[in-house]
Design a protein around this motif. Structure first.
Motif, short mmCIF file in Angstrom:
data_model
loop_
_atom_site.label_atom_id
_atom_site.label_comp_id
_atom_site.label_asym_id
_atom_site.label_seq_id
_atom_site.Cartn_x
_atom_site.Cartn_y
_atom_site.Cartn_z
N TYR A 26 44.70 6.24 -37.42
CA TYR A 26 46.09 6.68 -37.50
C TYR A 26 46.52 6.57 -38.96
CZ TYR A 26 46.56 6.70 -32.47
OH TYR A 26 46.41 6.99 -31.14
N SER A 28 49.63 6.70 -41.70
CA SER A 28 51.08 6.53 -41.73
C SER A 28 51.72 7.44 -42.78
CB SER A 28 51.44 5.07 -42.02
OG SER A 28 50.89 4.67 -43.26
N ASP A 30 51.95 11.61 -44.17
CA ASP A 30 51.71 12.96 -43.65
C ASP A 30 50.87 13.82 -44.60
OD1 ASP A 30 53.52 13.55 -45.65
OD2 ASP A 30 54.91 14.64 -44.37
N GLN A 76 53.01 15.64 -37.26
CA GLN A 76 52.73 14.46 -36.45
C GLN A 76 51.67 14.81 -35.42
OE1 GLN A 76 54.43 11.26 -36.57
NE2 GLN A 76 55.00 12.11 -38.53
N GLY A 77 50.80 13.87 -35.11
CA GLY A 77 49.83 14.08 -34.05
C GLY A 77 48.40 14.17 -34.54
N SER A 78 47.56 14.69 -33.67
CA SER A 78 46.11 14.72 -33.89
C SER A 78 45.68 15.89 -34.78
CB SER A 78 45.42 14.82 -32.53
OG SER A 78 44.03 14.76 -32.70
N ALA A 102 44.80 10.92 -36.55
CA ALA A 102 46.18 11.24 -36.19
C ALA A 102 47.13 10.84 -37.30
CB ALA A 102 46.56 10.52 -34.90
N ASP A 104 50.92 9.57 -37.85
CA ASP A 104 52.04 8.97 -37.13
C ASP A 104 52.92 8.29 -38.17
OD1 ASP A 104 53.83 7.78 -35.44
OD2 ASP A 104 52.36 6.60 -34.34
N THR A 105 53.92 9.01 -38.67
CA THR A 105 54.79 8.48 -39.72
C THR A 105 56.09 7.91 -39.17
OG1 THR A 105 55.85 10.63 -40.07
CG2 THR A 105 53.89 10.14 -41.40
N PRO A 108 57.65 3.06 -34.44
CA PRO A 108 57.96 3.01 -33.01
C PRO A 108 59.29 2.30 -32.74
CG PRO A 108 56.26 1.42 -33.55
CD PRO A 108 56.52 2.22 -34.79
N GLU A 133 55.78 1.43 -28.46
CA GLU A 133 54.85 2.49 -28.09
C GLU A 133 53.55 1.85 -27.60
OE1 GLU A 133 54.08 4.99 -31.44
OE2 GLU A 133 56.06 5.90 -31.38
#
Length: 161
Positions: A26, A28, A30, A76-78, A102, A104-105, A108, A133
């Motif tokens: 993941y 953080s 983009d 965002q995402g895979s 992925a 994910d910025t 949660p 999350e």
């Protein structure tokens, strides 16, 4: 003589030794730089690199045995990176690798279960529990104290600070 040739071909064959972002990781941010370590990269032909199915080969640069390219801003995402190439090696005429990571910025949302109104917490360390999350890393700090835990599959977490 054949054994020497086979050993030479095997040892000098281009191969992918490492990639970043790591498979399944993941990010953080983009925007990342994808790197692909390929000892023997100078022996690759017909290189194709794709990001989410889009050909990004023209933006790929090389330095020694490393291929790299900046992704630009990712949603965002895979995301999926794939590489294919031909080699001049008899034992490994094709090289390919595909992996996912992925972005994910978004931090949660965390809900901490509060103590009852009017109560005083005297426990040391202080127990904290709540939901976030699923699989998120939850970090709590107070002064110089720090605690960290991974939320469960349902998002629940419990730690002591």
């Amino acid at each position: 003589m054949v054994a020497v040739f086979v050993a030479f071909e095997f040892l000098t064959a281009p191969r992918i030794s490492a990639v970043t972002p790591s498979p399944g990781s993941y990010e953080s941010r983009d925007s990342v730089v994808v790197t692909i370590d390929v000892p023997g990269a100078q022996h690759l032909h017909g290189l194709t690199v794709r990001l989410d199915g889009h050909d990004v080969t023209l933006s790929v640069r090389s330095a020694a045995h490393r291929l790299y390219f900046p992704t630009g801003h990712l949603s965002q995402g895979s995301h999926t990176v794939s590489l294919t190439a031909r080699t001049s090696d008899v034992l490994r005429p094709r090289l390919s690798k595909s992996w996912r990571f992925a972005v994910d910025t978004v931090a949660p949302k965390i809900t901490v279960h509060a103590a009852r109104a009017g109560s005083v917490v005297t426990a040391s360390p202080v127990p904290l529990s709540g939901t976030s999350e699923p699989g998120a890393t939850v970090v709590a700090t107070a002064g110089t104290h720090r605690a960290q835990v991974r939320a469960g599959a349902d998002g629940s977490f419990s730690l002591r600070l």
